[in-house]
Design an enzyme around this catalytic site. Structure first.
Site, PDB file in Angstrom:
ATOM      1  N   VAL A  81     -99.997  14.396  14.473  1.00  0.00           N
ATOM      2  CA  VAL A  81     -99.872  13.926  15.859  1.00  0.00           C
ATOM      3  C   VAL A  81    -100.689  12.655  16.028  1.00  0.00           C
ATOM      4  O   VAL A  81    -100.367  11.788  16.836  1.00  0.00           O
ATOM      5  CB  VAL A  81    -100.286  15.024  16.875  1.00  0.00           C
ATOM      6  CG1 VAL A  81    -101.768  15.344  16.804  1.00  0.00           C
ATOM      7  CG2 VAL A  81     -99.917  14.629  18.280  1.00  0.00           C
ATOM      8  N   GLY A  82    -101.743  12.516  15.232  1.00  0.00           N
ATOM      9  CA  GLY A  82    -102.572  11.306  15.285  1.00  0.00           C
ATOM     10  C   GLY A  82    -101.850  10.165  14.585  1.00  0.00           C
ATOM     11  O   GLY A  82    -101.088  10.379  13.636  1.00  0.00           O
ATOM     12  N   ARG A 242    -110.798  12.873  15.828  1.00  0.00           N
ATOM     13  CA  ARG A 242    -110.956  11.944  14.712  1.00  0.00           C
ATOM     14  C   ARG A 242    -112.441  11.572  14.612  1.00  0.00           C
ATOM     15  O   ARG A 242    -113.118  11.407  15.640  1.00  0.00           O
ATOM     16  CB  ARG A 242    -110.153  10.654  14.956  1.00  0.00           C
ATOM     17  CG  ARG A 242    -108.653  10.784  14.790  1.00  0.00           C
ATOM     18  CD  ARG A 242    -108.243  11.051  13.349  1.00  0.00           C
ATOM     19  NE  ARG A 242    -106.802  11.107  13.166  1.00  0.00           N
ATOM     20  CZ  ARG A 242    -106.076  12.224  13.209  1.00  0.00           C
ATOM     21  NH1 ARG A 242    -106.665  13.386  13.427  1.00  0.00           N
ATOM     22  NH2 ARG A 242    -104.779  12.187  13.009  1.00  0.00           N
ATOM     23  N   GLU A 271    -113.215  10.723   5.295  1.00  0.00           N
ATOM     24  CA  GLU A 271    -112.702  12.030   4.882  1.00  0.00           C
ATOM     25  C   GLU A 271    -112.140  11.898   3.484  1.00  0.00           C
ATOM     26  O   GLU A 271    -111.357  10.975   3.263  1.00  0.00           O
ATOM     27  CB  GLU A 271    -111.624  12.515   5.846  1.00  0.00           C
ATOM     28  CG  GLU A 271    -112.196  12.856   7.201  1.00  0.00           C
ATOM     29  CD  GLU A 271    -111.173  13.423   8.176  1.00  0.00           C
ATOM     30  OE1 GLU A 271    -110.006  13.638   7.774  1.00  0.00           O
ATOM     31  OE2 GLU A 271    -111.528  13.631   9.333  1.00  0.00           O
ATOM     32  N   HIS A 290    -111.036  19.086   8.036  1.00  0.00           N
ATOM     33  CA  HIS A 290    -109.858  18.655   8.816  1.00  0.00           C
ATOM     34  C   HIS A 290    -108.699  19.667   8.693  1.00  0.00           C
ATOM     35  O   HIS A 290    -107.639  19.351   8.143  1.00  0.00           O
ATOM     36  CB  HIS A 290    -109.401  17.254   8.358  1.00  0.00           C
ATOM     37  CG  HIS A 290    -108.615  16.528   9.417  1.00  0.00           C
ATOM     38  ND1 HIS A 290    -108.639  15.161   9.582  1.00  0.00           N
ATOM     39  CD2 HIS A 290    -107.761  16.997  10.370  1.00  0.00           C
ATOM     40  CE1 HIS A 290    -107.834  14.815  10.572  1.00  0.00           C
ATOM     41  NE2 HIS A 290    -107.300  15.920  11.071  1.00  0.00           N
ATOM     42  N   SER A 293    -104.762  21.851  12.281  1.00  0.00           N
ATOM     43  CA  SER A 293    -103.376  22.318  12.417  1.00  0.00           C
ATOM     44  C   SER A 293    -102.949  23.230  11.270  1.00  0.00           C
ATOM     45  O   SER A 293    -101.764  23.545  11.119  1.00  0.00           O
ATOM     46  CB  SER A 293    -102.429  21.106  12.473  1.00  0.00           C
ATOM     47  OG  SER A 293    -102.478  20.379  11.268  1.00  0.00           O
TER      48      SER A 293
HETATM   49  O1  LIG Z   1    -103.224  14.297  13.667  1.00  0.00           O
HETATM   50  C1  LIG Z   1    -103.003  15.434  13.274  1.00  0.00           C
HETATM   51  O2  LIG Z   1    -101.853  15.877  13.184  1.00  0.00           O
HETATM   52  C2  LIG Z   1    -104.119  16.335  12.884  1.00  0.00           C
HETATM   53  O3  LIG Z   1    -105.326  15.695  12.909  1.00  0.00           O
HETATM   54  C3  LIG Z   1    -103.886  16.925  11.512  1.00  0.00           C
HETATM   55  O4  LIG Z   1    -102.869  17.806  11.530  1.00  0.00           O
END
Ligand SMILES: O=C(O)[C@H](O)CO
Length: 324
Positions: A81-82, A242, A271, A290, A293
């Site tokens: 999603v980021g 983040r 990271e 991290h 998700s």
């Molecule tokens: O941006 C994202 O999707 C999360 O940080 C990792 O799944």
């Protein structure tokens, strides 16, 4: 098979198969051979002439990558999603579409945020270590105590999908107040009675500060020395967004000097976090790799959505989740 099959490059070998299988039905899929991010040189060499790139947040998508791919490149699909790893301006300039994975990871990330918050505040890693190594001598009234959520004020920095999902979960722990800091007033805040406040007010009032805002130029290093100094000495800081939202050295200083009580981090800079980072030595800091998700179902759905985004863009159809 016609020679007009689309060419797609996938940046690591361990992307969940369900998405890759969808692509393979219609595209020639070339994949980096290892279950690790593709080395930059290899990446640049491998994408010449492709129509689409299926990438993750570990792959920097910038001018150099777009040049290496060539003008036929139609779409970048990121399994995240980021999108701070993608040069949006450059993509827009070249008409390259971007697909991402909002919504489908909201619950998993909110769950992990709660898990990290409680792990940090209730000192679970330290307590388990103690139990395993003989530090558990007897029940003791002040042993392994930490701040509780019951009756606490929780400050949410960022009140988008994930922030709201966290706030709903937080509310069920009998918190006294939920505050939020966001660019705009959020109607969704009414559901849990969250109150919009200034950043400074949130820092000053909150027992728990939870970061769920995206990394954009305006949020870069929002949490600096002065921000940590405005927080309560008893405050717990949690970041599942983040690493770039904070000045990590300022956090280390704040934790070492008890300027705040503790921190739980699912994201760091860089990271992976180097093993000699002071953060790993601090008892009042929990660091996770991290995994916000990382439920099996969520990662599968993210992979399918990434593939669906790519296929839609290749067919000039509406993408299920286009980053506009
Ligand atoms: O941006 C994202 O999707 C999360 O940080 C990792 O799944």
């Amino acid at each position: 098979m016609s020679s007009a099959r689309f060419q797609v490059y996938v940046t690591r070998s361990d992307m969940p198969e369900c998405g890759i299988d969808l692509l393979k039905k219609e595209c020639n899929v070339k994949t980096w051979k290892d279950a690790s991010p593709v080395p930059r040189e290899e990446f640049l060499k491998s994408i010449a002439g492709v129509d689409a790139i299926y990438c993750s947040l570990s792959d920097k998508i910038d001018e150099e990558v777009l040049d290496a791919a060539g003008p036929q490149l139609k779409v970048i699909g990121t399994i995240s999603v980021g999108y701070d790893h993608i040069d949006l301006k450059e993509c827009r300039k070249r008409g390259v579409k971007i697909g991402y994975t909002p919504n489908v990871l909201t619950d998993a990330t909110a769950e992990l945020t709660m898990a990290l918050l409680l792990t940090t505040s209730r000192r679970l890693p330290e307590a388990q270590q103690d139990a395993k190594t003989g530090g558990w001598v007897s029940w003791a009234p002040k042993y392994m105590t930490g701040p509780g959520l019951n009756g606490a004020t929780v400050g949410m920095v960022g009140y988008g999908r994930i922030g709201q999902a966290v706030a709903r979960r937080v509310k069920s722990f009998n918190t006294a107040k939920i505050l939020y800091f966001s660019r705009s007033e959020r109607i969704e805040a009414l559901e849990v009675g969250a109150i919009k406040v200034s950043f400074d007010e949130l820092l000053k009032e909150s027992d728990f500060v939870i970061v769920c805002a995206p990394l954009v130029p305006e949020t870069k290093e929002l949490f600096n020395k002065s921000a940590f100094e405005k927080m309560k000495r008893s405050a717990v800081f949690v970041n599942t967004s983040r690493g770039g939202l904070l000045d990590q050295d300022a956090l280390i200083y704040a934790l070492e000097n008890n300027i705040i009580w503790g921190a739980g981090l699912d994201v760091t800079t860089p990271e992976p976090l180097p093993l000699d980072s002071p953060l790993f030595k601090l008892k009042n800091c929990v660091v996770l790799p991290h995994i916000g998700s990382a439920t099996i179902g969520t990662r599968n759905t993210m992979s399918e959505l990434t593939a669906a985004n790519i296929l839609a863009a290749l067919h000039n159809a509406e993408m299920p989740a286009e980053l506009k």
